[in-house]
Write a protein that holds these residues in place. Structure first.
Motif, PDB file in Angstrom:
ATOM      1  N   THR A   7       0.821  -1.207   0.000  1.00 59.34           N
ATOM      2  CA  THR A   7       0.000   0.000   0.000  1.00 59.34           C
ATOM      3  C   THR A   7       0.857   1.260   0.000  1.00 59.34           C
ATOM      4  O   THR A   7       2.004   1.238   0.430  1.00 59.34           O
ATOM      5  CB  THR A   7      -0.948   0.017   1.220  1.00 59.34           C
ATOM      6  OG1 THR A   7      -1.793   1.174   1.142  1.00 59.34           O
ATOM      7  CG2 THR A   7      -0.188   0.027   2.525  1.00 59.34           C
ATOM      8  N   ASN A   8       0.258   2.335  -0.461  1.00 59.85           N
ATOM      9  CA  ASN A   8       0.889   3.664  -0.406  1.00 59.85           C
ATOM     10  C   ASN A   8       0.464   4.419   0.841  1.00 59.85           C
ATOM     11  O   ASN A   8       1.002   5.477   1.131  1.00 59.85           O
ATOM     12  CB  ASN A   8       0.479   4.502  -1.621  1.00 59.85           C
ATOM     13  CG  ASN A   8       1.037   3.959  -2.900  1.00 59.85           C
ATOM     14  OD1 ASN A   8       1.815   3.027  -2.902  1.00 59.85           O
ATOM     15  ND2 ASN A   8       0.616   4.516  -4.012  1.00 59.85           N
ATOM     16  N   ASP A   9      -0.522   3.897   1.551  1.00 56.49           N
ATOM     17  CA  ASP A   9      -1.119   4.596   2.689  1.00 56.49           C
ATOM     18  C   ASP A   9      -0.419   4.205   3.998  1.00 56.49           C
ATOM     19  O   ASP A   9      -0.543   3.074   4.458  1.00 56.49           O
ATOM     20  CB  ASP A   9      -2.605   4.243   2.765  1.00 56.49           C
ATOM     21  CG  ASP A   9      -3.366   5.064   3.775  1.00 56.49           C
ATOM     22  OD1 ASP A   9      -2.729   5.723   4.624  1.00 56.49           O
ATOM     23  OD2 ASP A   9      -4.606   5.037   3.719  1.00 56.49           O
ATOM     24  N   SER A  35      10.578   7.049   0.931  1.00 64.20           N
ATOM     25  CA  SER A  35      10.066   8.406   0.764  1.00 64.20           C
ATOM     26  C   SER A  35      11.190   9.427   0.660  1.00 64.20           C
ATOM     27  O   SER A  35      11.003  10.498   0.089  1.00 64.20           O
ATOM     28  CB  SER A  35       9.128   8.778   1.913  1.00 64.20           C
ATOM     29  OG  SER A  35       9.829   8.773   3.135  1.00 64.20           O
ATOM     30  N   GLU A  38      11.769   9.423  -3.076  1.00 65.20           N
ATOM     31  CA  GLU A  38      10.650   9.871  -3.902  1.00 65.20           C
ATOM     32  C   GLU A  38      10.165  11.262  -3.540  1.00 65.20           C
ATOM     33  O   GLU A  38       9.273  11.792  -4.190  1.00 65.20           O
ATOM     34  CB  GLU A  38       9.492   8.873  -3.815  1.00 65.20           C
ATOM     35  CG  GLU A  38       8.793   8.883  -2.481  1.00 65.20           C
ATOM     36  CD  GLU A  38       7.627   7.935  -2.400  1.00 65.20           C
ATOM     37  OE1 GLU A  38       6.801   8.156  -1.512  1.00 65.20           O
ATOM     38  OE2 GLU A  38       7.538   7.004  -3.190  1.00 65.20           O
ATOM     39  N   SER A  40       8.614  12.159  -0.645  1.00 65.24           N
ATOM     40  CA  SER A  40       7.407  12.075   0.190  1.00 65.24           C
ATOM     41  C   SER A  40       6.113  12.326  -0.572  1.00 65.24           C
ATOM     42  O   SER A  40       5.145  12.846  -0.014  1.00 65.24           O
ATOM     43  CB  SER A  40       7.512  13.045   1.372  1.00 65.24           C
ATOM     44  OG  SER A  40       8.598  12.715   2.182  1.00 65.24           O
ATOM     45  N   ILE A  41       6.057  11.944  -1.855  1.00 66.81           N
ATOM     46  CA  ILE A  41       4.821  12.134  -2.610  1.00 66.81           C
ATOM     47  C   ILE A  41       3.949  10.876  -2.623  1.00 66.81           C
ATOM     48  O   ILE A  41       2.828  10.915  -3.098  1.00 66.81           O
ATOM     49  CB  ILE A  41       5.105  12.600  -4.057  1.00 66.81           C
ATOM     50  CG1 ILE A  41       6.002  11.623  -4.794  1.00 66.81           C
ATOM     51  CG2 ILE A  41       5.678  13.990  -4.050  1.00 66.81           C
ATOM     52  CD1 ILE A  41       6.254  11.978  -6.245  1.00 66.81           C
ATOM     53  N   GLY A  42       4.451   9.768  -2.084  1.00 66.73           N
ATOM     54  CA  GLY A  42       3.633   8.583  -1.892  1.00 66.73           C
ATOM     55  C   GLY A  42       3.323   7.766  -3.128  1.00 66.73           C
ATOM     56  O   GLY A  42       2.271   7.139  -3.200  1.00 66.73           O
ATOM     57  N   ILE A  43       4.214   7.764  -4.118  1.00 64.87           N
ATOM     58  CA  ILE A  43       3.924   6.991  -5.329  1.00 64.87           C
ATOM     59  C   ILE A  43       4.436   5.555  -5.271  1.00 64.87           C
ATOM     60  O   ILE A  43       3.955   4.714  -6.000  1.00 64.87           O
ATOM     61  CB  ILE A  43       4.478   7.678  -6.589  1.00 64.87           C
ATOM     62  CG1 ILE A  43       5.994   7.860  -6.499  1.00 64.87           C
ATOM     63  CG2 ILE A  43       3.776   8.986  -6.841  1.00 64.87           C
ATOM     64  CD1 ILE A  43       6.643   8.308  -7.781  1.00 64.87           C
ATOM     65  N   LEU A  44       5.402   5.298  -4.397  1.00 67.73           N
ATOM     66  CA  LEU A  44       5.947   3.953  -4.298  1.00 67.73           C
ATOM     67  C   LEU A  44       5.345   3.234  -3.093  1.00 67.73           C
ATOM     68  O   LEU A  44       5.404   3.739  -1.979  1.00 67.73           O
ATOM     69  CB  LEU A  44       7.474   3.999  -4.173  1.00 67.73           C
ATOM     70  CG  LEU A  44       8.197   4.623  -5.361  1.00 67.73           C
ATOM     71  CD1 LEU A  44       9.680   4.765  -5.065  1.00 67.73           C
ATOM     72  CD2 LEU A  44       7.985   3.794  -6.608  1.00 67.73           C
ATOM     73  N   PRO A  45       4.763   2.061  -3.314  1.00 67.88           N
ATOM     74  CA  PRO A  45       4.101   1.364  -2.212  1.00 67.88           C
ATOM     75  C   PRO A  45       5.083   0.744  -1.222  1.00 67.88           C
ATOM     76  O   PRO A  45       6.204   0.399  -1.565  1.00 67.88           O
ATOM     77  CB  PRO A  45       3.296   0.268  -2.913  1.00 67.88           C
ATOM     78  CG  PRO A  45       4.012   0.030  -4.189  1.00 67.88           C
ATOM     79  CD  PRO A  45       4.622   1.348  -4.578  1.00 67.88           C
TER      80      PRO A  45
END
Length: 71
Positions: A7-9, A35, A38, A40-45
């Motif tokens: 998950t990305n969450d 993060s 990346e 901290s934009i949350g695109i990698l799970p």
């Protein structure tokens, strides 16, 4: 180790970790510090891993609480 959840969450990871801890199941989160790369934009799970012997019980604990698990 087997993948239990992807998950990305970060709140899902925290909730799943708490559920597994309550069941006495150890887990390990892979890619938790990605993060930094990346931005901290949350695109990698993030991936949550459990021991092979705990996979069945871990899946049951998460699905019983409304979380989708990896197949």
């Amino acid at each position: 180790m087997r993948e239990l959840l992807r998950t990305n969450d970060p709140t899902v990871i925290a909730f799943a970790s708490a559920l597994l801890d309550g069941e006495g199941i150890d887990c390990f989160v892979l890619d938790a510090n990605i993060s930094v790369l990346e931005g901290s934009i949350g695109i990698l799970p993030r991936r949550m891993m459990v021991a092979d012997r705990d996979l069945f019980l871990a899946r049951a604990a998460l699905t019983d609480n409304g979380l989708a698990v990896s197949e």
